[in-house]
Write an enzyme that holds these catalytic residues in place. Structure first.
Site, PDB file in Angstrom:
ATOM      1  CB  SER A 236      -0.937  -0.026   1.208  1.00 23.18           C
ATOM      2  OG  SER A 236      -1.865   1.038   1.155  1.00 23.18           O
ATOM      3  NE  ARG A 305      -9.998   2.358   9.677  1.00 20.06           N
ATOM      4  CZ  ARG A 305      -8.750   1.997   9.428  1.00 20.06           C
ATOM      5  NH1 ARG A 305      -7.925   2.846   8.861  1.00 20.06           N
ATOM      6  NH2 ARG A 305      -8.312   0.796   9.749  1.00 20.06           N
ATOM      7  CG  ASP A 457      -6.267  -2.859  -4.358  1.00 25.90           C
ATOM      8  OD1 ASP A 457      -7.053  -1.949  -4.049  1.00 25.90           O
ATOM      9  OD2 ASP A 457      -5.060  -2.863  -4.021  1.00 25.90           O
ATOM     10  CG  HIS A 494      -5.615  -1.645  -0.600  1.00 21.72           C
ATOM     11  ND1 HIS A 494      -4.639  -1.561  -1.573  1.00 21.72           N
ATOM     12  CD2 HIS A 494      -5.146  -0.944   0.469  1.00 21.72           C
ATOM     13  CE1 HIS A 494      -3.635  -0.828  -1.123  1.00 21.72           C
ATOM     14  NE2 HIS A 494      -3.902  -0.454   0.114  1.00 21.72           N
ATOM     15  CG  ASP A 495      -7.791  -4.376   4.223  1.00 21.92           C
ATOM     16  OD1 ASP A 495      -6.991  -3.441   4.031  1.00 21.92           O
ATOM     17  OD2 ASP A 495      -8.724  -4.296   5.048  1.00 21.92           O
TER      18      ASP A 495
END
Length: 513
Positions: A236, A305, A457, A494-495
């Site tokens: 990232s 968030r 992603d 993405h995680d």
């Protein structure tokens, strides 16, 4: 709300007459009454009376808003805890090692840190010739605590990836992870004390770049006597920094690993970080960054968030996990979190809104937006730094203004080309990177590189990693390994870099041998 209108119904006018009147200069009907006064009036109306029209009862009951009640309750609690140091948490992730640099760090956009601190942690033994060090770079909000230590036994954010026999094998390598400058987990950032005036920097903190963060890390390596890294590894934002190490200091690194990163920030990710910053800055408690002695902007942080979480995971995964299920189908729909996906996002925001310094989020995310390893940007940066060195350039107050007219589409000859490129990227075809980026990555021509991406992603789409790999090859690098995980291999978006030991971990292990 109907109460902001001029209403002639007699019962309502009687109630309003008992409320504090706005100043005459602002009294034009009720529509220009200050917002906070309007809100106060509305609360009193709901709590002290049941407004009626034509003498009858309301057609429907007022809706409850437990999500807003929770925010108000948190604000009240934080206000009660206010002290001379403010209610801000320490943001510490536990015991770290500390490097204090007393030499100034001149920044890419003209600012300066007269001195700075880096919090770091390390695992594995450094060899006698100091040739086995791996610098691990973090994501946006992560601390240096990537793995448990004797001083801090809590699991780290990359716990399974570090250790004996792990991808970052501590029987072979000495792994170092830092909290970036600008962060809030021990390194110098906006909540640190400015040695110039003895007060917190707040938004007097200078604008940062990824390259500034890397230069600070190089100061730490100098302090540790490490002249050359075995590898620079990151995912990232860390994947961006890993590439920056190779571009800025090619002689100081032997291998590069960049997972779910990019060599230049693109519009979609910039847009998503922009919205996060905007909702945070619109929180009245943000107070233009000077909130450290008051209630922190927890509502803005929560929303920021939630927006971020939308980009961290993928649609296919959420379809499987949540579908269209509601948290409690026995209850009527509500405007507060209702569907399972809404409650998931709400929880993600709740548990994080006091765990990271809001100003750090602003500064570090902006540094991500500014990231561009293209040759033109690098030359412009060098020119600014050279001017600053000779005393003719320095930071100035921001002179940006909002445009006087809204943005309008400007069709041009590039539109069709852009459409074709987007279509090609979506179909998985390789695109030729711009010559400027190829030139910017030329310093990495002799550095073996592992570039990994994930098809699911949406924050750093897989075509961005393909762009990096292709640019490196065009720059003359004959040792580029490019891996892309299909949606069949990972739905975690993405995680994935935090979760997938099978594909991410195993490929890193093989590359580092």
């Amino acid at each position: 709300m109907a109460w902001s209108m001029t209403v002639k119904a007699r019962p309502l006018r009687l109630v309003l007459s008992s409320l504090p009147r706005p100043t005459p200069a602002r009294l034009i009907g009720l529509t220009v009454t200050p917002r906070h006064v309007q809100q106060h009036q509305q609360r009193r109306l709901f709590r002290t009376s049941k407004p009626t029209f034509s003498g009858g009862a309301a057609s429907n009951p007022a809706m409850a808003f437990p999500c807003l009640d929770a925010l108000e309750s948190r604000s009240a609690t934080l206000s009660q805890r206010r002290s001379s140091a403010g209610p801000e948490p320490s943001y510490t992730s536990g015991a770290t090692e500390i490097y204090d640099c007393k030499e100034p760090l001149v920044l890419d956009w003209g600012g300066v840190l007269p001195e700075f601190r880096i919090a770091y942690e390390s695992w594995g033994r450094l060899s006698e010739d100091k040739s086995n060090a791996i610098l691990l770079h973090t994501g946006l909000s992560a601390s240096s605590h990537a793995h448990s230590t004797t001083a801090n036994p809590q699991p780290g954010w990359w716990e399974r990836f570090i250790g004996p026999g792990a991808p970052l094998d501590t029987d072979k390598y000495h792994v170092i992870c830092t909290n970036v400058i600008g962060g809030c987990h021990g390194s110098t950032g906006p909540n640190s004390i400015d040695p110039g005036n003895g007060e917190r920097y707040a938004t007097r903190f200078p604008i940062l770049t990824m390259q500034d963060m890397v230069r600070a890390q190089m100061r730490l390596l100098d302090h540790l006597g490490i002249s050359k890294l075995y590898a620079s590894v990151g995912s990232s934002m860390g994947g961006m920094q890993s590439l920056a190490v190779g571009a800025l200091f090619p002689s100081r690194v032997q291998r590069i690993v960049s997972v779910s990163g990019c060599a230049r920030s693109h519009p979609y990710s910039i847009a998503m970080r922009h919205t996060q910053r905007q909702v945070l800055m619109m929180d009245p408690n943000w107070n233009r960054g000077f909130y450290y002695d008051g209630v922190p902007p927890h509502a803005g942080m929560k929303l920021a968030r939630e927006i971020a979480t939308v980009t961290y995971r993928s649609g296919p995964e959420w379809e499987q996990r949540f579908g269209r299920r509601r948290a409690d189908p026995r209850k009527p729909p509500a405007l507060c979190p209702d569907f399972l996906i809404e409650t998931y996002l709400d929880h993600a925001g709740e548990k994080w809104c006091l765990e990271y310094d809001p100003n750090s989020l602003l500064y570090v995310s902006k540094a991500m937006d500014l990231f561009d390893l293209g040759r033109e940007n690098q030359l412009a940066t060098l020119a600014r730094r050279d001017a600053h060195k000779h005393g003719s350039y320095g930071p100035a107050e921001c002179s940006l203004t909002l445009p006087s007219a809204p943005y309008e589409e400007q069709p041009d000859s590039d539109s069709q080309q852009g459409s074709d490129e987007l279509s090609a990227a979506g179909q998985g075809r390789s695109l030729k990177p711009p010559a400027d980026l190829v030139a910017g990555l030329a310093p990495l021509r002799d550095t073996p590189a592992l570039i990994m991406g994930v098809a699911s992603d949406i924050l750093f789409p897989a075509w961005q990693q393909r762009e990096v790999a292709e640019a490196l090859r065009l720059a003359g690098n004959r040792d580029v390994t490019h891996m892309e995980l299909s949606e069949e291999m990972s739905l975690f978006g993405h995680d994935t870099f935090l979760l997938d030991m099978k594909h991410i971990g195993s490929n890193i292990r093989l590359f580092l041998k």
